[in-house]
Design a protein around this motif. Structure first.
Motif, PDB file in Angstrom:
ATOM      1  N   LEU A   4       0.865  -1.175   0.000  1.00  0.00           N
ATOM      2  CA  LEU A   4       0.000   0.000   0.000  1.00  0.00           C
ATOM      3  C   LEU A   4       0.903   1.226   0.000  1.00  0.00           C
ATOM      4  O   LEU A   4       1.800   1.328   0.846  1.00  0.00           O
ATOM      5  CB  LEU A   4      -0.905   0.016   1.226  1.00  0.00           C
ATOM      6  CG  LEU A   4      -1.891  -1.150   1.379  1.00  0.00           C
ATOM      7  CD1 LEU A   4      -2.553  -1.109   2.742  1.00  0.00           C
ATOM      8  CD2 LEU A   4      -2.938  -1.112   0.276  1.00  0.00           C
ATOM      9  N   GLU A   6       0.909   5.419  -0.001  1.00  0.00           N
ATOM     10  CA  GLU A   6       0.162   6.668   0.150  1.00  0.00           C
ATOM     11  C   GLU A   6       0.836   7.791  -0.620  1.00  0.00           C
ATOM     12  O   GLU A   6       2.052   7.794  -0.823  1.00  0.00           O
ATOM     13  CB  GLU A   6       0.068   7.081   1.617  1.00  0.00           C
ATOM     14  CG  GLU A   6      -0.565   6.073   2.553  1.00  0.00           C
ATOM     15  CD  GLU A   6       0.453   5.200   3.238  1.00  0.00           C
ATOM     16  OE1 GLU A   6       0.144   4.658   4.327  1.00  0.00           O
ATOM     17  OE2 GLU A   6       1.570   5.048   2.705  1.00  0.00           O
ATOM     18  N   CYS A  22      -4.229   6.301  -1.775  1.00  0.00           N
ATOM     19  CA  CYS A  22      -3.498   5.087  -1.421  1.00  0.00           C
ATOM     20  C   CYS A  22      -3.713   4.075  -2.541  1.00  0.00           C
ATOM     21  O   CYS A  22      -4.859   3.724  -2.867  1.00  0.00           O
ATOM     22  CB  CYS A  22      -3.995   4.538  -0.096  1.00  0.00           C
ATOM     23  SG  CYS A  22      -3.278   2.946   0.358  1.00  0.00           S
ATOM     24  N   LYS A  34     -10.932  -0.858   3.572  1.00  0.00           N
ATOM     25  CA  LYS A  34      -9.780   0.038   3.578  1.00  0.00           C
ATOM     26  C   LYS A  34     -10.017   1.176   4.542  1.00  0.00           C
ATOM     27  O   LYS A  34     -11.173   1.529   4.828  1.00  0.00           O
ATOM     28  CB  LYS A  34      -9.510   0.548   2.161  1.00  0.00           C
ATOM     29  CG  LYS A  34      -9.050  -0.548   1.221  1.00  0.00           C
ATOM     30  CD  LYS A  34      -8.780  -0.028  -0.166  1.00  0.00           C
ATOM     31  CE  LYS A  34      -8.283  -1.175  -1.055  1.00  0.00           C
ATOM     32  NZ  LYS A  34      -8.127  -0.759  -2.455  1.00  0.00           N
ATOM     33  N   TRP A  36      -8.013   4.696   6.934  1.00  0.00           N
ATOM     34  CA  TRP A  36      -6.940   5.644   7.217  1.00  0.00           C
ATOM     35  C   TRP A  36      -6.807   5.808   8.723  1.00  0.00           C
ATOM     36  O   TRP A  36      -7.810   5.918   9.436  1.00  0.00           O
ATOM     37  CB  TRP A  36      -7.230   7.004   6.591  1.00  0.00           C
ATOM     38  CG  TRP A  36      -7.181   7.014   5.106  1.00  0.00           C
ATOM     39  CD1 TRP A  36      -8.217   6.803   4.247  1.00  0.00           C
ATOM     40  CD2 TRP A  36      -6.025   7.245   4.285  1.00  0.00           C
ATOM     41  NE1 TRP A  36      -7.776   6.889   2.944  1.00  0.00           N
ATOM     42  CE2 TRP A  36      -6.436   7.159   2.946  1.00  0.00           C
ATOM     43  CE3 TRP A  36      -4.684   7.523   4.555  1.00  0.00           C
ATOM     44  CZ2 TRP A  36      -5.560   7.344   1.878  1.00  0.00           C
ATOM     45  CZ3 TRP A  36      -3.812   7.704   3.492  1.00  0.00           C
ATOM     46  CH2 TRP A  36      -4.247   7.615   2.174  1.00  0.00           C
ATOM     47  N   THR A  78      -7.675   1.754  -5.414  1.00  0.00           N
ATOM     48  CA  THR A  78      -7.254   2.947  -4.685  1.00  0.00           C
ATOM     49  C   THR A  78      -8.305   3.334  -3.641  1.00  0.00           C
ATOM     50  O   THR A  78      -9.489   3.018  -3.786  1.00  0.00           O
ATOM     51  CB  THR A  78      -7.028   4.138  -5.617  1.00  0.00           C
ATOM     52  OG1 THR A  78      -8.243   4.414  -6.312  1.00  0.00           O
ATOM     53  CG2 THR A  78      -5.920   3.854  -6.621  1.00  0.00           C
ATOM     54  N   TYR A  95      -1.681   7.049   7.635  1.00  0.00           N
ATOM     55  CA  TYR A  95      -1.404   5.707   7.156  1.00  0.00           C
ATOM     56  C   TYR A  95      -2.632   5.097   6.496  1.00  0.00           C
ATOM     57  O   TYR A  95      -3.738   5.164   7.038  1.00  0.00           O
ATOM     58  CB  TYR A  95      -0.975   4.798   8.302  1.00  0.00           C
ATOM     59  CG  TYR A  95       0.307   5.199   8.971  1.00  0.00           C
ATOM     60  CD1 TYR A  95       0.307   6.075  10.054  1.00  0.00           C
ATOM     61  CD2 TYR A  95       1.529   4.704   8.517  1.00  0.00           C
ATOM     62  CE1 TYR A  95       1.492   6.444  10.675  1.00  0.00           C
ATOM     63  CE2 TYR A  95       2.712   5.069   9.129  1.00  0.00           C
ATOM     64  CZ  TYR A  95       2.685   5.943  10.208  1.00  0.00           C
ATOM     65  OH  TYR A  95       3.857   6.311  10.816  1.00  0.00           O
ATOM     66  N   CYS A  96      -2.420   4.479   5.358  1.00  0.00           N
ATOM     67  CA  CYS A  96      -3.453   3.706   4.684  1.00  0.00           C
ATOM     68  C   CYS A  96      -3.404   2.273   5.202  1.00  0.00           C
ATOM     69  O   CYS A  96      -2.314   1.744   5.485  1.00  0.00           O
ATOM     70  CB  CYS A  96      -3.195   3.745   3.183  1.00  0.00           C
ATOM     71  SG  CYS A  96      -4.262   2.698   2.188  1.00  0.00           S
ATOM     72  N   GLY A 109       0.399   0.935   4.887  1.00  0.00           N
ATOM     73  CA  GLY A 109       1.338   1.684   4.066  1.00  0.00           C
ATOM     74  C   GLY A 109       2.433   2.285   4.920  1.00  0.00           C
ATOM     75  O   GLY A 109       2.449   2.116   6.146  1.00  0.00           O
ATOM     76  N   THR A 112       2.222   9.044   5.078  1.00  0.00           N
ATOM     77  CA  THR A 112       2.501  10.313   4.404  1.00  0.00           C
ATOM     78  C   THR A 112       2.247  11.443   5.393  1.00  0.00           C
ATOM     79  O   THR A 112       1.261  11.430   6.131  1.00  0.00           O
ATOM     80  CB  THR A 112       1.654  10.463   3.129  1.00  0.00           C
ATOM     81  OG1 THR A 112       2.040  11.656   2.427  1.00  0.00           O
ATOM     82  CG2 THR A 112       0.158  10.544   3.435  1.00  0.00           C
TER      83      THR A 112
END
Length: 118
Positions: A4, A6, A22, A34, A36, A78, A95-96, A109, A112
């Protein structure tokens, strides 16, 4: 290998907007839930938003309700987090994550950075 990644983080002034994306690669996540999460300096990682594989179930942390919107495109594998009306308290690494259902997160992930200046 499942991955994954981001993108979309950055620096924005209070009141501004950012859009995080992501992308999943190496393994299909089209049927996975999914979400975050975010982690601010000196704080624990906290839940932000989540969406079921079909998109029928969406959950948000109280702190972001009405400001953030999570969406997904299963054809492109995505998930996106649209963040509006940002404030300095939203500053964190975002974070994803993905998993078989909401709350059962198995993949993460690398994160970011989102920085909101006052």
């Amino acid at each position: 290998q499942a991955q994954l990644v981001e993108s979309g983080g950055g620096l924005v002034q209070a009141g501004g907007s950012l859009r995080l994306s992501c992308a999943a690669s190496g393994r299909t996540f089209s049927t996975a839930a999914k979400g975050w999460f975010r982690q601010a300096p000196g704080k624990q990682r906290e839940f932000v938003a989540a969406i079921s594989w079909g998109g029928s179930t969406v959950e948000y942390a109280d702190s972001v309700k009405g400001r953030f919107t999570i969406s997904r495109d299963n054809a492109k594998n995505t998930v996106t987090l649209q963040m509006n009306s940002l404030n300095p308290e939203d500053t964190a690494v975002y974070y994803c994550t993905a998993g078989p259902s909401i709350g059962r997160w198995t993949n993460w992930g690398q994160g970011t950075q989102v920085t909101v200046s006052s």
